[in-house]
Scaffold this active site. Structure first.
Site, mmCIF file in Angstrom:
data_model
loop_
_atom_site.group_PDB
_atom_site.id
_atom_site.type_symbol
_atom_site.label_atom_id
_atom_site.label_comp_id
_atom_site.label_asym_id
_atom_site.label_seq_id
_atom_site.Cartn_x
_atom_site.Cartn_y
_atom_site.Cartn_z
ATOM 1 N N GLN A 1 -4.208 -4.671 1.506
ATOM 2 C CA GLN A 1 -5.455 -4.211 1.205
ATOM 3 C C GLN A 1 -6.786 -4.028 0.926
ATOM 4 O O GLN A 1 -7.201 -5.665 0.477
ATOM 5 C CB GLN A 1 -4.989 -3.718 -0.722
ATOM 6 C CG GLN A 1 -5.274 -2.307 -1.166
ATOM 7 C CD GLN A 1 -4.517 -1.222 -0.244
ATOM 8 O OE1 GLN A 1 -3.584 -0.743 0.576
ATOM 9 N NE2 GLN A 1 -5.489 -0.160 -0.849
ATOM 10 N N LYS B 1 3.007 1.443 -1.841
ATOM 11 C CA LYS B 1 3.681 0.749 -0.504
ATOM 12 C C LYS B 1 5.069 0.784 -0.803
ATOM 13 O O LYS B 1 5.578 0.922 -0.480
ATOM 14 C CB LYS B 1 2.877 0.382 -0.331
ATOM 15 C CG LYS B 1 1.673 0.629 0.241
ATOM 16 C CD LYS B 1 -0.111 0.747 1.145
ATOM 17 C CE LYS B 1 -1.127 1.428 1.144
ATOM 18 N NZ LYS B 1 -1.688 0.674 0.676
ATOM 19 N N ASP C 1 -2.016 -1.007 9.966
ATOM 20 C CA ASP C 1 -2.682 0.253 9.743
ATOM 21 C C ASP C 1 -4.065 0.340 11.125
ATOM 22 O O ASP C 1 -3.970 1.218 10.831
ATOM 23 C CB ASP C 1 -3.982 -0.747 9.195
ATOM 24 C CG ASP C 1 -3.949 -0.800 7.457
ATOM 25 O OD1 ASP C 1 -3.124 0.424 6.824
ATOM 26 O OD2 ASP C 1 -3.955 -1.990 6.986
HETATM 27 N N1 GUN Z 1 -8.009 0.583 1.683
HETATM 28 C C1 GUN Z 1 -8.134 1.826 1.394
HETATM 29 N N2 GUN Z 1 -6.717 2.531 2.075
HETATM 30 C C2 GUN Z 1 -6.123 1.148 2.695
HETATM 31 C C3 GUN Z 1 -5.371 2.187 4.381
HETATM 32 O O1 GUN Z 1 -5.012 2.427 4.757
HETATM 33 N N3 GUN Z 1 -5.200 0.757 4.561
HETATM 34 C C4 GUN Z 1 -5.502 -0.923 4.077
HETATM 35 N N4 GUN Z 1 -5.218 -1.956 4.376
HETATM 36 N N5 GUN Z 1 -6.599 -0.967 2.928
HETATM 37 C C5 GUN Z 1 -6.747 0.593 2.175
#
Ligand code: GUN
Length: 286
Positions: free
Chosen positions: A97, A53, A120
């Site tokens: 996350q 990211k 998200d």
């Molecule tokens: N963990 C796995 N996929 C995601 C996601 O798309 N967003 C977040 N915040 N955590 C994750």
């Protein structure tokens, strides 16, 4: 032979579009979008996702702010950080996350993130907006899967769409997006009786179950578009999807590979959501 849907190529196109729009936003308005990514603990898979990211932010011209907190962080400490980020004008998007360590209630954290910065789209307000079709952000994985469906040129309206999996993050919002496009949508799950008879009806089949090679050839209609959201690691260390690719590919008209399908789209959509958030927070509509 099915058309292989190239998630890497579509993702690169989306990111390039975001990069160009970001350049224009900086030049015209002096605004650089900022994404804060919070990781708690030492989960190696989460570490890889967070690094990716960060790299994507650099590639499109965003500022990225990383907060790596220790495994023993308390819920109060994490909530305090979220409040600080909610109030920081340099931060347009906040992503915590998941999963977080067990002493932290992930719902409490998601609820604390300002809906305007919830890139998200996990906050109940954003989830509700998706239900009524009045949304600014879509959750990244289903939004990415929809981009891949669009890349095939297939029209969703009127088609039979079957989603296998009913998670809040993928299955439910995916079904809602297909419904907004006037698909006829069925959601299947672990209690569905005679699953294969339902999935065989699908013109568009989306697999989001989290079980390696779960979708076999007998479950797929001839000529279907097959979107595989699964990322499963086999005992030999190889990644594979929820769809038995080798068996299903000859029946499908288009299919996503794993890796290289939906996976790369998730980060591209996160970049797009962050740009949308930055513009909205500054009242910019162009
Ligand atoms: N963990 C796995 N996929 C995601 C996601 O798309 N967003 C977040 N915040 N955590 C994750």
């Amino acid at each position: 032979m099915a058309q292989l849907i190239d998630g890497k190529a579509v993702s690169a196109k989306v990111k390039e579009q975001v990069r160009l729009e970001t350049q224009a936003l900086i030049e015209k308005h002096g605004i650089t979008p900022g994404l804060a990514v919070v990781i708690v603990g030492n989960d190696p898979a989460s570490r890889v996702y967070v690094n990716n990211k960060k790299k994507a932010c650099e590639a499109v011209g965003f500022k990225s702010f990383e907060y790596a907190l220790p495994e023993e962080t308390t819920q109060e400490e994490l909530l305090e950080l979220v409040e600080t980020l909610n109030a920081d004008p340099n931060v347009n998007g906040i992503l915590v996350q998941l999963p977080v360590p067990k002493q932290i209630d992930d719902k409490a954290i998601i609820n604390a993130i300002s809906p305007a910065k919830d890139v998200d789209a996990f906050h109940p307000e954003n989830v509700g907006r998706i239900m009524i079709g009045d949304y600014s952000f879509l959750p990244c994985t289903p939004a990415g899967a929809m981009e891949l469906i669009d890349s095939t040129g297939i029209e969703v309206a009127g088609k039979r769409c079957v989603v296998i999996g009913r998670s809040n993050i993928v299955g439910k919002p995916m079904a809602m997006l297909l419904l907004h496009r006037s698909g006829t949508v069925t959601i299947c799950h672990s209690r569905t009786q005679d699953l294969a008879s339902v999935t065989r009806e699908a013109d568009i089949l989306v697999a989001a179950v989290g079980r390696a090679n779960f979708v076999t050839a007998d479950m797929v209609k001839e000529g279907a578009v097959v979107i595989d959201v699964g990322i499963n690691r086999l005992e030999n260390g190889k990644l594979c999807g929820d769809v038995d690719f080798a068996a299903v590919e000859p029946k499908a008209c288009a299919i996503t590979p794993v890796p290289g399908g939906v996976g790369p789209m998730t980060i591209a959509m996160l970049m797009r959501n962050t740009l949308t958030a930055a513009k909205a927070q500054h009242g910019i509509t162009d």
